[in-house]
Structures are given as structure tokens and as C-alpha cells.
Design a protein around this motif. Sequence first.
Motif, PDB file in Angstrom:
ATOM      1  N   LYS A  53       0.825  -1.207   0.000  1.00  0.00           N
ATOM      2  CA  LYS A  53       0.000   0.000   0.000  1.00  0.00           C
ATOM      3  C   LYS A  53       0.862   1.261   0.000  1.00  0.00           C
ATOM      4  CE  LYS A  53      -4.047  -2.015   2.272  1.00  0.00           C
ATOM      5  NZ  LYS A  53      -4.985  -1.922   3.418  1.00  0.00           N
ATOM      6  N   GLN A  54       0.287   2.321  -0.608  1.00  0.00           N
ATOM      7  CA  GLN A  54       0.897   3.647  -0.611  1.00  0.00           C
ATOM      8  C   GLN A  54      -0.207   4.673  -0.342  1.00  0.00           C
ATOM      9  OE1 GLN A  54       4.057   3.811  -0.534  1.00  0.00           O
ATOM     10  NE2 GLN A  54       5.074   3.438  -2.482  1.00  0.00           N
ATOM     11  N   SER A  55       0.105   5.686   0.469  1.00  0.00           N
ATOM     12  CA  SER A  55      -0.881   6.725   0.805  1.00  0.00           C
ATOM     13  C   SER A  55      -0.237   8.088   0.585  1.00  0.00           C
ATOM     14  CB  SER A  55      -1.341   6.590   2.259  1.00  0.00           C
ATOM     15  OG  SER A  55      -2.035   5.378   2.467  1.00  0.00           O
ATOM     16  N   GLU A  56      -0.772   8.833  -0.391  1.00  0.00           N
ATOM     17  CA  GLU A  56      -0.241  10.167  -0.668  1.00  0.00           C
ATOM     18  C   GLU A  56      -1.307  11.219  -0.372  1.00  0.00           C
ATOM     19  OE1 GLU A  56       0.812  10.576  -4.823  1.00  0.00           O
ATOM     20  OE2 GLU A  56      -1.262  10.891  -5.422  1.00  0.00           O
ATOM     21  N   TYR A  57      -0.833  12.421  -0.056  1.00  0.00           N
ATOM     22  CA  TYR A  57      -1.700  13.553   0.250  1.00  0.00           C
ATOM     23  C   TYR A  57      -1.090  14.767  -0.446  1.00  0.00           C
ATOM     24  CZ  TYR A  57      -2.507  10.277   4.088  1.00  0.00           C
ATOM     25  OH  TYR A  57      -2.741   9.149   4.830  1.00  0.00           O
ATOM     26  N   TYR A  58      -1.871  15.398  -1.319  1.00  0.00           N
ATOM     27  CA  TYR A  58      -1.323  16.575  -1.975  1.00  0.00           C
ATOM     28  C   TYR A  58      -2.414  17.607  -2.211  1.00  0.00           C
ATOM     29  CZ  TYR A  58      -3.173  14.967  -6.521  1.00  0.00           C
ATOM     30  OH  TYR A  58      -3.988  14.585  -7.545  1.00  0.00           O
ATOM     31  N   VAL A  59      -1.961  18.840  -2.365  1.00  0.00           N
ATOM     32  CA  VAL A  59      -2.853  19.975  -2.597  1.00  0.00           C
ATOM     33  C   VAL A  59      -2.497  20.593  -3.938  1.00  0.00           C
ATOM     34  CG1 VAL A  59      -3.459  22.297  -1.827  1.00  0.00           C
ATOM     35  CG2 VAL A  59      -3.194  20.451  -0.153  1.00  0.00           C
ATOM     36  N   GLU A  60      -3.521  20.863  -4.746  1.00  0.00           N
ATOM     37  CA  GLU A  60      -3.303  21.637  -5.970  1.00  0.00           C
ATOM     38  C   GLU A  60      -3.903  23.022  -5.779  1.00  0.00           C
ATOM     39  OE1 GLU A  60      -3.793  21.578 -10.835  1.00  0.00           O
ATOM     40  OE2 GLU A  60      -4.147  19.748  -9.656  1.00  0.00           O
ATOM     41  N   ILE A 356       1.641  17.082   6.684  1.00  0.00           N
ATOM     42  CA  ILE A 356       0.752  17.978   5.942  1.00  0.00           C
ATOM     43  C   ILE A 356      -0.491  18.215   6.785  1.00  0.00           C
ATOM     44  CG2 ILE A 356      -0.264  16.042   4.639  1.00  0.00           C
ATOM     45  CD1 ILE A 356      -0.664  18.044   2.299  1.00  0.00           C
ATOM     46  N   SER A 357      -0.879  19.473   6.911  1.00  0.00           N
ATOM     47  CA  SER A 357      -2.067  19.830   7.692  1.00  0.00           C
ATOM     48  C   SER A 357      -3.006  20.643   6.817  1.00  0.00           C
ATOM     49  CB  SER A 357      -1.681  20.623   8.941  1.00  0.00           C
ATOM     50  OG  SER A 357      -1.200  21.908   8.578  1.00  0.00           O
ATOM     51  N   ALA A 358      -4.261  20.688   7.227  1.00  0.00           N
ATOM     52  CA  ALA A 358      -5.254  21.418   6.445  1.00  0.00           C
ATOM     53  C   ALA A 358      -6.393  21.868   7.348  1.00  0.00           C
ATOM     54  CB  ALA A 358      -5.799  20.543   5.310  1.00  0.00           C
ATOM     55  N   LEU A 359      -6.922  23.059   7.046  1.00  0.00           N
ATOM     56  CA  LEU A 359      -8.143  23.539   7.688  1.00  0.00           C
ATOM     57  C   LEU A 359      -9.270  23.308   6.695  1.00  0.00           C
ATOM     58  CD1 LEU A 359      -9.686  24.951   9.950  1.00  0.00           C
ATOM     59  CD2 LEU A 359      -9.090  27.143   8.900  1.00  0.00           C
ATOM     60  N   PHE A 360     -10.007  22.208   6.897  1.00  0.00           N
ATOM     61  CA  PHE A 360     -11.036  21.828   5.941  1.00  0.00           C
ATOM     62  C   PHE A 360     -12.286  22.699   6.092  1.00  0.00           C
ATOM     63  CE2 PHE A 360      -8.559  17.853   6.140  1.00  0.00           C
ATOM     64  CZ  PHE A 360      -8.307  17.707   4.782  1.00  0.00           C
ATOM     65  N   PRO A 361     -13.025  22.881   5.010  1.00  0.00           N
ATOM     66  CA  PRO A 361     -14.241  23.693   5.067  1.00  0.00           C
ATOM     67  C   PRO A 361     -15.207  23.181   6.132  1.00  0.00           C
ATOM     68  CG  PRO A 361     -13.662  23.194   2.790  1.00  0.00           C
ATOM     69  CD  PRO A 361     -12.754  22.374   3.650  1.00  0.00           C
ATOM     70  N   ASN A 363     -14.852  23.626   9.380  1.00  0.00           N
ATOM     71  CA  ASN A 363     -14.163  23.260  10.614  1.00  0.00           C
ATOM     72  C   ASN A 363     -13.502  24.490  11.219  1.00  0.00           C
ATOM     73  OD1 ASN A 363     -14.008  20.065  10.958  1.00  0.00           O
ATOM     74  ND2 ASN A 363     -13.916  20.557   8.777  1.00  0.00           N
ATOM     75  N   ASP A 364     -13.379  24.473  12.556  1.00  0.00           N
ATOM     76  CA  ASP A 364     -12.738  25.580  13.264  1.00  0.00           C
ATOM     77  C   ASP A 364     -11.250  25.374  13.424  1.00  0.00           C
ATOM     78  OD1 ASP A 364     -15.168  26.953  13.694  1.00  0.00           O
ATOM     79  OD2 ASP A 364     -15.623  25.664  15.396  1.00  0.00           O
ATOM     80  N   ALA A 365     -10.799  24.128  13.414  1.00  0.00           N
ATOM     81  CA  ALA A 365      -9.396  23.822  13.670  1.00  0.00           C
ATOM     82  C   ALA A 365      -8.840  22.974  12.538  1.00  0.00           C
ATOM     83  CB  ALA A 365      -9.242  23.098  15.004  1.00  0.00           C
ATOM     84  N   SER A 366      -7.568  23.179  12.258  1.00  0.00           N
ATOM     85  CA  SER A 366      -6.908  22.376  11.239  1.00  0.00           C
ATOM     86  C   SER A 366      -6.577  20.997  11.801  1.00  0.00           C
ATOM     87  CB  SER A 366      -5.621  23.064  10.777  1.00  0.00           C
ATOM     88  OG  SER A 366      -4.701  23.138  11.854  1.00  0.00           O
ATOM     89  N   MET A 367      -6.190  20.086  10.922  1.00  0.00           N
ATOM     90  CA  MET A 367      -5.819  18.747  11.342  1.00  0.00           C
ATOM     91  C   MET A 367      -4.626  18.275  10.518  1.00  0.00           C
ATOM     92  SD  MET A 367      -8.815  16.403   9.592  1.00  0.00           S
ATOM     93  CE  MET A 367      -7.975  14.875  10.014  1.00  0.00           C
ATOM     94  N   VAL A 368      -3.782  17.463  11.152  1.00  0.00           N
ATOM     95  CA  VAL A 368      -2.707  16.805  10.430  1.00  0.00           C
ATOM     96  C   VAL A 368      -3.316  15.606   9.721  1.00  0.00           C
ATOM     97  CG1 VAL A 368      -0.509  15.605  10.621  1.00  0.00           C
ATOM     98  CG2 VAL A 368      -0.982  17.592  12.074  1.00  0.00           C
ATOM     99  N   VAL A 369      -3.201  15.562   8.412  1.00  0.00           N
ATOM    100  CA  VAL A 369      -3.934  14.580   7.629  1.00  0.00           C
ATOM    101  C   VAL A 369      -3.129  13.306   7.410  1.00  0.00           C
ATOM    102  CG1 VAL A 369      -5.307  14.231   5.539  1.00  0.00           C
ATOM    103  CG2 VAL A 369      -5.023  16.529   6.465  1.00  0.00           C
ATOM    104  N   ASN A 370      -1.819  13.430   7.284  1.00  0.00           N
ATOM    105  CA  ASN A 370      -1.024  12.229   7.014  1.00  0.00           C
ATOM    106  C   ASN A 370      -0.660  11.520   8.311  1.00  0.00           C
ATOM    107  OD1 ASN A 370       0.976  14.212   7.822  1.00  0.00           O
ATOM    108  ND2 ASN A 370       2.515  12.784   7.050  1.00  0.00           N
ATOM    109  N   SER A 371       0.086  10.440   8.183  1.00  0.00           N
ATOM    110  CA  SER A 371       0.513   9.651   9.340  1.00  0.00           C
ATOM    111  C   SER A 371       2.037   9.697   9.413  1.00  0.00           C
ATOM    112  CB  SER A 371       0.025   8.204   9.202  1.00  0.00           C
ATOM    113  OG  SER A 371       0.489   7.413  10.271  1.00  0.00           O
ATOM    114  N   PRO A 372       2.608  10.617  10.222  1.00  0.00           N
ATOM    115  CA  PRO A 372       4.072  10.726  10.301  1.00  0.00           C
ATOM    116  C   PRO A 372       4.706   9.404  10.721  1.00  0.00           C
ATOM    117  CG  PRO A 372       3.036  12.638  11.310  1.00  0.00           C
ATOM    118  CD  PRO A 372       1.941  11.651  11.033  1.00  0.00           C
TER     119      PRO A 372
END
Length: 767
Positions: A53-60, A356-361, A363-372
Amino acid sequence: MRKKFLSAVVSICFFGTAASADVLGTQSGGWSTYMGADTYFHNVQFTSDSVGKQSEYYVEYKPNSEAVPVIVNGKSIWGTRNIKQAEEYMQENGLRPLIGINADYFSFKTGIPMGYTIIDGEIASKEYGGQDAVGFRADGTGFIRWLDVQTTVSNGNEAVEIMYINKWCQAGFDPIYLLNDRFGKTTKTESECIFVVCTPKEGRLHIGEEMTVTVDDIFTYNGSVEIPEGKMILLMDTSGQPELYSFLSSCYKGQQLTISNNAVGDDGTWASAENAVSSVGGRLVSGGIANSEFEAGAAPRTAIGIKSDGNIIFYTLDGRQSGHSYGAQLKTLAQRMVELGCVDAINLDGGGSTSISALFPGNDASMVVNSPSDGYLRSVANFIFLKDNRTRTNIPWIINLKDAGNTNYLSGMSTKIEIESMYDTGNYKMSEPYNVKFRVDTDTESVIDENGNLMLRGTGDVNVVLYGDNGDVMSKMYGVYENPEEIKVYNTADWKEITEINTEANEEMQLSLSAASYLNNTELISEEGMYTWSVEGNIGTITEGGIFTLANTADADGKIKVTTGNVTREIPVHISGYPKTPSVFYDIDGHWARDIIAQMAAEGTINGQEENGQMVFKPDNNMTRAEFASMIANYMGLDIADYESVTLDFNDAGIIPEWAQSPIKAVYTEGIILGRINDDKTVDFAPYDNITRAEAITILGRILNEGDTDGVLNFADSNDIPEWASDGVKKLSGLGIISGYEDNTILPNNNIRRAEAATMLYKIENR
């Protein structure tokens, strides 16, 4: 049954399985969501035959003024911080993070980035020589190219090179360093250095610009020196290059110096950068061609790339986590950036630093989306963020509804659509009143009022639309059905499904039944009054609410019927003519060990407890060692009064409950139940611990005067049986008291359940 979540502006798209094959494998899942500000977040999952398995997270990101890329270091160049701490620093300084990734490689000792850092138009940290770097203009546009900044300081007659800006001046190093209050509160120097303290007058430390400063003080000192706020210091080790030392030592108070920063071969592009960061990790893609000249080795990765249309890719890939994500070699990462459309890309700090973190629509707080890969967020030097410049608009964008769970209903049901929170098009939380209206788009007879009370009637999909003055905001789909495919009946005592009832005559039995409707294996939400109950045959009576009372009849057959719409479910009921032992326990009816438990209770061997005014046995609960001791004492008919004077030598004798003390004294004196030896050779009885199957079998073996201990154990998990328990297992299995589970396991180290313990003792009694 269709389930839909629609929004006029934002949506989450879940990728299907078995998609196209990419360099990371075959796409097997993932999701994508619109973040606002022309920014999209993607999570893509791959499966590879070679690495799993591979898990990627990216923003355009499409460059625009609503969100712009910035470099965030923190309060000082010296030291590290994780991505959440970097977000806090932004918020403390009035900046709003939208998404962020880790950036430059750095020194683990100092936290200083190994390359160039430009923040808000000024060089925050400068390396000697050139590196590939990414630059961002004030309008959000970006570029990747070689960066080699030459910095000089001039006194009007002579100019010398400043090799480093906001790097650590280490003992024995030759060049001139420039430190300002971005570096930290002190210079951190550990050797004798010459220091020239200056006050900036005009200009800034920007590529292609000059800055004039006035000398405030000049001195030598062995150790660290404070960096005054708003000041800068030119310094070097006194053992450094003589001509450089001569330049600094000739400075005097009040002297004006000029500092220049010029990018080698720059055509004005680097002069346009307001934020930038370089990387010792090198160029991944140049002119749309992936670089393949990298050393092998898979790891988590972080990268940034520019597409031909100017869009920017902020990229991360998890790694070093079996079953989640393997990681990638740099040449594979380069190929993946090309697949994503990048014509230029550089490698950023990866490994345990990747985050990688993101403040999703909505939501009040951002979250770390990946798994370090470290299992926690690593502190690093700096980060690339998208700074969210949006302001409050009070135009509804995201509506979060209170969790309605299942949205499939039986016709005639009603529900209320409740708004939990609402966010405007700037992703700011709105305050009530929301002034949102409701309507239904449906061919059914369903209706909704101004308060969101939805009455569902008929059969079909019901699309509920929430809208405001600026148009539709979101819609939510409900399903309503007049007739289910099947009805299931449950016993409300344990909520287990009932398909038939087999019981004995003259038993006082009353069951509280509940019905549920299903379509395509999905429950249709309903309520009690929507079902009609009846009985067929001389088996008893049932109320409108489903309370079934057994008739005092022998050898009778009948049915319980429950109907809704045009569907009826029948539950066969058979009453035999052979009464069984009545039970004092409320919770064993229908249990596989019901008769055994009732018989053992009638003999006084086992006991229950009172709960809510009724006696219960809790047959599937684990049995404690104290409970087991009491059961054995009862079975053996030991007069516990004869053992009152016995002193228990257990290390934990003081915690044995009062009700168990006499039974434990009895079985201990008779050598039936001993204690547990601790590592320090003390012995506990452990009265509250659950007794294992191996312990229970060993104890039961001690009360048997028969049975072979020389047999062979053929259980599938015989190797798990403790050596001290093998004789007991051989004895009980040889007598047929234990036979193992369906898979031929005995599970010796599992806890024994109360029903299992009673059954073993029952078999010993009736062997």
C-alpha cells in the motif's frame, strides 16, 4: 438505496477502486475535497505488487489573492517546531493557515535550515553557494529555479563578502556572518569573535536591493552575545580570514555600511519573490523531465512542484509503515510529480519530517492529515503554508447538520433537520439566526416546514434543499418506503434477533418484542406504532406494543405475526410438554446453558446477584477467582464455618471481599485453589482477577479422583497450554468434560465465562 450529499460550493469525492496504474501502483481508493480559494486537497491510495500500500496527500493550488504561499519559520531561525506549533505561531501573528507542509532540510543540533529562506520579502537565512529553490510572489504565483545569492558589505571604499545570513557562527570558521533578531535572542557563539552591532536605516535584506546600516558598537568577546531587537550584527571568529577581520575591525561607531544581495544570473525573477525556500534535496523535475540520478532508498517524501498552467502542487507521501504506506525512492517521486503535471519540482525534507495539515471547510481547527512515520509530529526548521486571506462574507457556504445517521425511513415517519453549524464563503463560522430555508424536491407526498420538520410519506427519494438569499447551499437525500422487503423481530432484553421460539410448558415467560423493517439489508427507521402484532394458535397473548406472554399450555404450536404495509413476518412458536427447572435468573432465557445454570442454582452451587429488582446470572461475563472459589466450596459441600480460624498467607489477603473470605479459606485449606506466584516470589490470591480456562481446569482436576494424566493432547493450540495445567487438561478431556471449540482449540489462556464454568462443574457432577 441512494445516499447523496450535495453542496452548491464544496464537495467530497471518493475515488473508486482498481483505477489507472501509476508509478506508485494501481489506484485503489481515496478522496478529494475543495478547500476554497481555488485550492483542492487530494488523498490517493495505491496498491503495488512490489511494495504493497501507498498513501499520498497533496494539494493543488491555483494562484490567487484569497490564499498565498508563505514560508513560516517561527519566532527564531534557531530551534525547531512542529507543524501545529507553526500554525499557532501564525495565528498569534494574525495569519490564518489553510494548508501547510514541512519544507527545508535542517540541522538536528541547531534547527537552522540548510538552505535559503526568504520570508515577507527579506532573506531570513542564507546559505553559501547555490541550491534549487521555490519562490512565491505576492500574487501567489510561484517558480522553481537555481538560487545563488551573493551578499556583500561595503564601507564606501572596500566591499567584502558576507557568506552566511542567520547561520550559526561556529568556532574556527573563516567567513563573515550576518545575524539579526530573526536568528534568535543571542548569537549562540562559543569562541572569541569580533562583533559589529548595526542599526538598519534604509532598504531591506531583499534580493536585488541594498540596505544601509549605521554602526552602533564594535567589540570582541568570547561567547554568546545578545542580539538587540531591531538590530543586526556582523561577526566572525577572530581566527578567520585576515582580510575579513581587518574590514570588521576597521569599522567605527557612526559609520554607514551598505549591504547588497544579488542573485547570480537573476533576470529579475528572484527579485520578485516575497517568500522562498531552497532544498539540499535537489531538483526532481526540470522542464517536464523527471530526474533519475538519485541514490536508491524508499522513505516518506515531501515535495513541491509547478505545473505548466502555473498551478502549484504541495505533495507528501507517507512511508515506513507496513500496511499503510511503503514510501518511495526519489526517482519514483520525480516520476510521480511528472504524472501530476509538474514541469518543475524540488525535493523537500522527508522521512520522519513529512507532515501535511489542512483547515477543511466547515471546521474551526486544522488537522494533520497524514501519518508521520515517527508516530508523532517531528519538530523541524520551517514550513510552506497557504495563508488564507479570505474575510467574513456572511454568505452561507458550508452547513454541518447534526448527525442524522441512517436516512432511510418507513413511510409515516418524521424527522427534524437540525443545523449544528454553518460557515460562510470565507470559511468563517456564522452565528444564529442562519436565515436558511427548507424545501423538498420529490414526487412523494413528503413535506417540510420552516423549522426543518420533515414528514416522510409514500415511496421514493426525498431531496431536501437548504437555501438562502444567494441560492441553494446544500441538499440532503432521504429515502422513504411504504413497504419493506423484510421485517426482523428482536428481544428487547438483549436485542438479539428472534427467528423462532421453542420453550416448555408451565414456564412463566414474558418477552418484550420489537420489530424493524429492512430494504436491501438497510434498516428503515420506524417506530413502535407502525406495526400490528397478533398471535395464531393457543400459545399466548401479545399486546399492541409487542409484549408476548406465554400461555400455560403443553404441546402447542403457533405463530407470532407482525405486519407493516403489505409485509408480514411470522415467528414460529412451539411449546413442549416437558417442564424444565424454573430459573431464578432473569437473564438466562434463550441462553445455550440455561438448563444447566438453572439446575446448578437450584442445588445451591452457583449464585447470582440482584440488579434492578431482578436476579441475574450474567452467563457471558468472565468469572473472577473469588467467584470460582465460592462455586467450588458450594459444590463440595464444605462447611465454611469450620475454616473461620484459618489465616490466609496471601500477599493481597487484605483486599479479599468479605463474602469470599470463608470460601477461599476452605478451598485453600483443602489444597484445591492455591495462589499466583509473583516475580518477587510472593503469592497473591488475586480475588478480582478473571480466572483463566487453564486455571479453572487445573482446579477442577484436583477435585476428581479419577482420570488419566498420561494421555496425548491433540488440541490445535496444545502448545499454548501451560505445563502446570497439562495434567488437568488431560484428565478432563479424557473424561469428556471438556472437548474444545469447533476449531479444535481449547484457548487455555482465555478467561473462562460464568456459563462455561458452571457447565464444566455440571459435567463433573453428572459424569
